[in-house]
Design an enzyme around this catalytic site. Sequence first.
Site, PDB file in Angstrom:
ATOM      1  N   ASP A  50     -45.055  73.682  54.321  1.00 58.12           N
ATOM      2  CA  ASP A  50     -45.813  72.557  54.642  1.00 58.12           C
ATOM      3  C   ASP A  50     -46.726  72.564  56.100  1.00 58.12           C
ATOM      4  O   ASP A  50     -46.626  73.524  56.407  1.00 58.12           O
ATOM      5  CB  ASP A  50     -44.812  71.196  54.699  1.00 58.12           C
ATOM      6  N   CYS A  94     -13.725  70.792  77.658  1.00 53.56           N
ATOM      7  CA  CYS A  94     -13.619  71.097  76.258  1.00 53.56           C
ATOM      8  C   CYS A  94     -12.273  71.615  76.002  1.00 53.56           C
ATOM      9  O   CYS A  94     -11.759  72.374  76.666  1.00 53.56           O
ATOM     10  CB  CYS A  94     -14.637  71.699  75.791  1.00 53.56           C
ATOM     11  N   CYS A 148     -12.995  77.350  75.127  1.00 57.46           N
ATOM     12  CA  CYS A 148     -12.702  76.807  76.206  1.00 57.46           C
ATOM     13  C   CYS A 148     -11.037  76.873  76.617  1.00 57.46           C
ATOM     14  O   CYS A 148     -10.856  76.478  77.876  1.00 57.46           O
ATOM     15  CB  CYS A 148     -13.095  75.297  76.457  1.00 57.46           C
ATOM     16  N   ASP A 163     -36.016  78.838  55.062  1.00 63.08           N
ATOM     17  CA  ASP A 163     -37.136  78.077  55.594  1.00 63.08           C
ATOM     18  C   ASP A 163     -38.273  79.062  55.275  1.00 63.08           C
ATOM     19  O   ASP A 163     -38.185  80.254  54.938  1.00 63.08           O
ATOM     20  CB  ASP A 163     -37.086  77.955  57.295  1.00 63.08           C
ATOM     21  N   CYS A 194     -11.858  73.439  72.854  1.00 67.87           N
ATOM     22  CA  CYS A 194     -12.022  74.265  71.641  1.00 67.87           C
ATOM     23  C   CYS A 194     -11.358  75.751  71.863  1.00 67.87           C
ATOM     24  O   CYS A 194     -11.217  75.849  73.116  1.00 67.87           O
ATOM     25  CB  CYS A 194     -13.854  74.454  71.535  1.00 67.87           C
TER      26      CYS A 194
END
Length: 648
Positions: free
Chosen positions: A124, A274, A279, A89, A276
């Site tokens: 930008d 969860c 977890c 960026d 995952c």
Amino acid sequence: MKFEIKKRDAAGRICRFTTKHGTITTPNLMPVINPNKMIITPCEMKKLFGTEIVITNSYIIKKDKKLESKALEKGVHKLIDFNGPIMTDSGTFQSYVYGDIKLDPYDIVKFQRDIGSDIGTILDIFGTPDQTKKQAEESVKETIKRAKKSIPLKNDMLLACTVQGSIYPTVRKKCAKELSKLDADFYPIGGVVPLMENQRYSDLIRCIISSKQGLNPSKPVHLFGAGHPLIFPIAVALGCDFFDSSAYIKYAKDKRMIFPWGTEKLDDISELPCCCPICSKYTASELKKLNKNELTKNIAKHNLYVSFAEIKKIRSAIENGSLWELVERRANANPYLLESLKELRKKDNKIWLETFDPISKNKALFYTGPHTVHRPIINRIHNRIFERFSQIYDITTVLPEGKKPYSSFYSSRIKKILDKCDVNIVINSHLGPVPIELDEMYPFAQSIFPEDIDKETKEYIQKIFNKFIQNKKILGLNGNKITPQKESTKIINSDLNRIKSVADIQFGKNASKALFNGKIKIVKSKKTGKIRNIYCDNKHILSMRASDGLFTLKLEGAKLLHTYFKTPKLRVIVEEDAVSFIKEGKSVFAKFVTDCDSELIPYDECLVVDKHDNLLSVGQCILNKIEMLSYNYGMAVKTRESIDKNSC
């Protein structure tokens, strides 16, 4: 740069995007890497989550003399220790957050180039939601000016030129069109973080659609700052290919856990909802007892596990044609996002989405709620029935929703009706009017609705149905005059009417006159009794697919349609250089397409012709017209039969 579509659903697409440091499958997520402090390193991310690409900030690197020196000496890949593609960026967001920062818009592009970024970004002007239209136009003007001056500086670095325009669709679209005229490689949609932070999802959808409408469709699109998985499905369905996430670590530092439906504070959780690895390893109480650094790292890992899992769900949904179901289910988790889906009901948005949404899907259409009947594919089939259905008698009889296929379920009733007179038989279904001849065609046969649907859907569908039967003489409305019989007996409805109706709906009004002007032979499956192949004057012209009730066009059928319809109807026109290869059976690549029927959509059957309208082959579209004329890589039409190969 190579960017090729491999699979698609809605306006979403699975693509292969090639950079100097590897090829990426999209849609994809770029975790944001802070080069000053990496809680999780890119190498760990690659191992744990299969991370293919990351994003870091060139402004942060440049303002730190040690980081700047190391990056210039060894390159950004060595700096953050990642051998895959890296996007950088430019500092635009920092300018928005902190105000004016000392940064030359062209020096930062050169810096990204010099440190070896795979994808650099222009500096930008961030468009805020509170800008006036005039302010937004001035910001866009400066952004385009910077893009034009930045592109000659990129050398072999891919350059991202960001679409701005605040919340004004016309300004966004104009910005996107102007940027598409330049030699840019990658298009972020910027200025949307405040919209997401304030759950202004209707504005977000308008920003994405207006940007996409102006952009070159052959380049990747990145929704800048979108790091929450709740947004991923709808953004992909509207054509976004990349997301970046700093949220995974920002939320972790605040003990916030990301889930597909939203964000939860760990302090408010008694049990982790969860599975995952994090977890599964810890209970909520065990997580809370970890020291600050360990807690932050583990929540950050959880957040990335959930985020990447959502990306995989989206790619799977594109593969099997269920992306709209995923979009609607996710939207049902958030009232603001659910409300924003009404943007997709607008006529112009429906028309735009229809050009990208495939003609049929690999999976049945599932009802999820009041938004289901507004999907592009349903709007398309309604329009085609009104415009193309031509098997019309003086009298129509209406039957209520029943089991599918309707022609089998209502076979006894149909026989009683047809014994009285020749009539059109139409089902008043949950999807709208279904002429009985079309009851095996997608999505009528391949849809799953509950017996009782919501009031809004009922009212909308009844309005469509009433329009279809207006000014028609009705016999036995809703079937009240004829006793229903559920036993399956011989189907009486005309096979010839069925193939004529499907042909007209699929290929265009009166296509049946071209295809069935001769001695017709219909071959059925011995196992199912359904139509499989059609011959005209002993020539095999069509095969009916069991999967979606639509036709696969054979070369002999293509010749009939080619003779009947004038160019450009059903045509894909190719350059002379490609003619010999296509006649030999090779597929059509986008770079050789010079024109195309604008009504052709992905997975439509099409005729491939040369500039003199000589028929070369028949095949299936992979792209629509605007894509065929934009892409320089990848397949535009998958050839099935060709002139020379067929004659051998």
